[in-house]
Write a protein that holds these residues in place. Structure first.
Motif, mmCIF file in Angstrom:
data_model
loop_
_atom_site.group_PDB
_atom_site.id
_atom_site.type_symbol
_atom_site.label_atom_id
_atom_site.label_comp_id
_atom_site.label_asym_id
_atom_site.label_seq_id
_atom_site.Cartn_x
_atom_site.Cartn_y
_atom_site.Cartn_z
ATOM 1 N N GLN A 283 0.814 -1.219 0.000
ATOM 2 C CA GLN A 283 0.000 0.000 0.000
ATOM 3 C C GLN A 283 0.842 1.260 0.000
ATOM 4 N N ASP A 284 2.044 1.187 0.584
ATOM 5 C CA ASP A 284 2.921 2.360 0.595
ATOM 6 C C ASP A 284 3.905 2.338 -0.590
ATOM 7 N N GLN A 285 3.546 1.570 -1.644
ATOM 8 C CA GLN A 285 4.300 1.510 -2.906
ATOM 9 C C GLN A 285 5.730 0.964 -2.755
ATOM 10 N N MET A 286 5.924 0.089 -1.790
ATOM 11 C CA MET A 286 7.199 -0.597 -1.616
ATOM 12 C C MET A 286 7.102 -1.971 -2.288
ATOM 13 N N LEU A 287 8.241 -2.486 -2.740
ATOM 14 C CA LEU A 287 8.255 -3.800 -3.373
ATOM 15 C C LEU A 287 8.324 -4.904 -2.325
ATOM 16 N N LYS A 288 7.488 -5.910 -2.506
ATOM 17 C CA LYS A 288 7.499 -7.071 -1.629
ATOM 18 C C LYS A 288 7.689 -8.287 -2.536
ATOM 19 N N THR B 84 3.390 -8.472 -13.077
ATOM 20 C CA THR B 84 2.682 -7.599 -12.138
ATOM 21 C C THR B 84 3.276 -6.195 -12.223
ATOM 22 N N GLU B 85 2.571 -5.239 -11.643
ATOM 23 C CA GLU B 85 3.117 -3.881 -11.570
ATOM 24 C C GLU B 85 4.386 -3.872 -10.727
ATOM 25 N N GLY B 86 4.436 -4.727 -9.705
ATOM 26 C CA GLY B 86 5.643 -4.843 -8.888
ATOM 27 C C GLY B 86 6.821 -5.354 -9.718
#
Length: 160
Positions: free
Chosen positions: A35-40, A69-71
């Motif tokens: 949600q905070d635009q970090m990569l997981k 994915t966007e990630g």
């Protein structure tokens, strides 16, 4: 009673390589945006990943895969600062990752129309071109503007 002739067969030779290169649609790592635009990062899914993932424990591997994915797209973009390579975040893996990004519509044509609707059925002897609902023009478009685009992007990526 006749006897069988025995042929002496030499043992198989092992091919020694410093690095194995695997190219597939899905990668061994899938990146998601939090949600905070970090990569997981998490282990990728699919049969090929499951079958080949442990090879990274035994030898050096470069795994080339499409962004799904966007990630994945963000991770690939960030990796460009390091020659396009990411080190696998999976523990025990001596694996470099290289993700290939193409336009979403080209990817859809490559994966859904050619890989899933054509190749899967061909591989399982279920494709009957006389009963195929997709027109030849649509199939040709998916080939030229999807499958070919994806394979050219992978070829360019692997030249580096």
């Amino acid at each position: 009673m006749p006897t069988r002739k025995k042929t002496k067969v030499p043992p198989p030779q092992l091919i020694h390589s410093r690095r194995l290169i695997i190219v597939s649609n899905r990668g061994p790592v899938e990146y998601q945006l939090t949600q905070d635009q970090m990569l997981k990062a998490r282990r990728g899914a699919g049969g090929m990943v499951t079958a080949l993932i442990d090879i990274g424990n035994r030898m050096d591997v470069t795994w080339v895969a499409m962004t799904m994915t966007e990630g994945d797209r963000l991770a690939a973009k960030q990796a460009q600062q390091h020659g396009g390579l990411l080190h696998s975040p999976l523990s025990g893996q001596n694996m470099q990752l290289r993700y290939v990004a193409i336009a979403k519509e080209a990817y859809r044509k490559h994966y859904e129309e050619i890989s899933n609707q054509l190749f899967w059925f061909l591989q399982h002897y279920l494709y009957d071109p006389t009963q195929d609902s997709a027109s030849a023009k649509q199939l040709q478009d998916a080939w030229e503007n999807g499958y070919t685009v994806a394979n050219q992007a992978i070829a360019v990526c692997c030249e580096r």
